[in-house]
Design a protein around this motif. Structure first.
Motif, PDB file in Angstrom:
ATOM      1  N   GLY A  49      42.411  38.177  52.157  1.00 14.95           N
ATOM      2  CA  GLY A  49      42.664  38.732  50.827  1.00 14.95           C
ATOM      3  C   GLY A  49      42.119  40.151  50.802  1.00 14.95           C
ATOM      4  O   GLY A  49      41.222  40.490  51.610  1.00 14.95           O
ATOM      5  N   PHE A  75      38.953  46.401  37.806  1.00  8.09           N
ATOM      6  CA  PHE A  75      39.067  45.060  38.391  1.00  8.09           C
ATOM      7  C   PHE A  75      37.681  44.475  38.678  1.00  8.09           C
ATOM      8  O   PHE A  75      36.815  45.149  39.234  1.00  8.09           O
ATOM      9  CB  PHE A  75      39.893  45.182  39.677  1.00  8.09           C
ATOM     10  N   TYR A  78      35.018  44.535  41.806  1.00  8.46           N
ATOM     11  CA  TYR A  78      34.165  45.683  42.158  1.00  8.46           C
ATOM     12  C   TYR A  78      32.687  45.438  41.813  1.00  8.46           C
ATOM     13  O   TYR A  78      31.826  45.684  42.658  1.00  8.46           O
ATOM     14  CB  TYR A  78      34.671  46.988  41.525  1.00  8.46           C
ATOM     15  N   TYR A 152      49.132  46.371  43.372  1.00  9.01           N
ATOM     16  CA  TYR A 152      50.419  46.209  42.665  1.00  9.01           C
ATOM     17  C   TYR A 152      51.404  47.337  42.997  1.00  9.01           C
ATOM     18  O   TYR A 152      52.369  47.532  42.256  1.00  9.01           O
ATOM     19  CB  TYR A 152      50.178  46.167  41.144  1.00  9.01           C
ATOM     20  N   THR A 179      47.800  44.112  49.378  1.00  6.97           N
ATOM     21  CA  THR A 179      47.684  42.651  49.408  1.00  6.97           C
ATOM     22  C   THR A 179      49.038  41.965  49.543  1.00  6.97           C
ATOM     23  O   THR A 179      50.067  42.523  49.142  1.00  6.97           O
ATOM     24  CB  THR A 179      46.984  42.137  48.134  1.00  6.97           C
ATOM     25  N   LYS A 182      50.437  39.492  45.631  1.00  3.82           N
ATOM     26  CA  LYS A 182      51.184  39.797  44.407  1.00  3.82           C
ATOM     27  C   LYS A 182      52.673  39.664  44.676  1.00  3.82           C
ATOM     28  O   LYS A 182      53.196  38.581  44.659  1.00  3.82           O
ATOM     29  CB  LYS A 182      50.787  41.186  43.894  1.00  3.82           C
ATOM     30  N   ILE A 191      45.511  36.916  52.165  1.00  3.88           N
ATOM     31  CA  ILE A 191      45.766  37.943  53.163  1.00  3.88           C
ATOM     32  C   ILE A 191      45.989  39.309  52.514  1.00  3.88           C
ATOM     33  O   ILE A 191      46.817  39.468  51.629  1.00  3.88           O
ATOM     34  CB  ILE A 191      46.918  37.514  54.113  1.00  3.88           C
TER      35      ILE A 191
END
Ligand SMILES: Cc1ncc(COP(=O)(O)O)c(C=O)c1O
Length: 324
Positions: A49, A75, A78, A152, A179, A182, A191
């Motif tokens: 991830g 997010f 962090y 994203y 990533t 999404k 992953i």
């Protein structure tokens, strides 16, 4: 949109070999990422991830008494990564729910070692333009690594947006995370990956555990990259239905924080209305995200779903508004 049928096939075909260790260097996956993105394989590291990689950045580049900056509604991995590294979290104010370069620079110090920017951010969906990111990089201390988290990126079609790769090419102290959780629909397999300078990748590899990505995840991700038709369909679907949800919510008197991504941040009249709507949605089998821990207690984050789910969502919210 779920997962590409080709990635699902790859998962099924990988089930027969669990007695073997995975490829610790994820060579085939990194080759595919390099080819698809037209970048060098040696500048890529894969992680369990992108969360694992974000954590590795904090652990590698900050320690006790060092500071890590992120923005007010940034997010929530962090702060976790920062505190786990023993570093001090520094929160920069946002303007209109968007990270702000001046505010970030204001809170910088000689102890600042990492600055995390989710671009676009979860849960606000707001983003810094390419020009703003360049200004940020130029104003940050030279020994502070700018980590652009582009989880994203695939959904964003704005001309002034960058996924960050061009900045990694331009500046040695910029890194970028991506990533498969999404748009690629592989969240359960964990992953993610990062693109950065050779020096940064070298540091990350020194603390990476040898077999951090399992074989099934590696094979699924390779098949997923190769199925770009699925990705194009997902982008088209997201554009149509994100617009639909936003327009319908605005018509119902709910404010929308303008964002890009695969979700809508709906802002209610007050916290009570947001909470009551959350409960009402849950009672009707719709599960959205409360975002009070992001300092957004009057908001709910709603992920774009399938056509029938989106239509049902709006019907239920309409019932809620009419009856409350
Ligand atoms: C902005 C952002 N970055 C990173 C992640 C982590 O993704 P992954 O599943 O790759 O760990 C998420 C997941 O919600 C996210 O929203």
């Amino acid at each position: 949109m779920g997962t590409s049928a080709k990635a699902l096939d790859a998962i099924k075909n990988s089930l027969g070999i669990p007695s073997r260790y995975p490829d610790g260097s994820a060579i085939e996956l990194r080759k595919n990422l390099a080819n698809f993105n037209n970048i060098n394989i040696n500048n890529i590291i894969c992680g369990n991830g992108s969360d694992e990689i974000l954590s590795m950045f904090a652990n590698c580049f900050a320690g006790q008494n060092d500071e890590i900056i992120y923005s007010e509604h940034g997010f929530l991995v962090y702060p976790i990564a920062t505190k786990a590294a023993g570093a001090i979290p520094i929160i920069a104010k946002e303007k209109n729910y968007k990270a702000n370069v001046e505010e970030i620079i204001k809170v910088c110090s000689s102890k600042t070692k990492v600055c995390f920017i989710a671009n676009p951010n979860n849960p606000t969906g707001t983003y810094l333009t390419r020009d703003e990111l360049i200004t940020l990089r130029q104003k940050l201390p030279i020994n502070c690594l700018l980590v652009i988290d582009s989880a994203y990126a695939e959904y964003v079609e704005k001309e002034d947006y960058t996924n960050g790769f061009d900045l990694v090419n331009k500046f040695e102290n910029v890194a970028c995370t991506r990533t498969f959780s999404k748009i690629y629909g592989l969240a359960a397999l964990r992953i993610g990956w990062a693109y950065a300078s050779l020096d940064v990748i070298d540091y990350l590899n020194r603390i990476r555990l040898p077999f951090n990505i399992n074989t099934i995840a590696q094979n699924a991700a390779i098949a997923a990259i190769q199925d770009q038709l699925f990705i194009r369909k997902a982008i088209k679907h997201n554009n149509i239905w994100k617009n639909y949800i936003e327009k319908e919510l605005i018509d119902l008197g709910i404010n929308i924080i303008p964002g890009v991504g695969n979700f809508v941040l709906a802002q209610y009249n007050n916290i009570e209305q947001a909470n009551n709507c959350y409960i009402y949605l849950e009672e009707n089998n719709i599960f959205v995200r409360k975002v009070s821990e992001y300092g957004l207690a009057d908001c709910l984050r709603i992920t774009v779903g399938l056509e029938k789910e989106n239509i049902y969502l709006i019907k239920i919210i309409k019932n809620f508004i009419e009856n409350n």
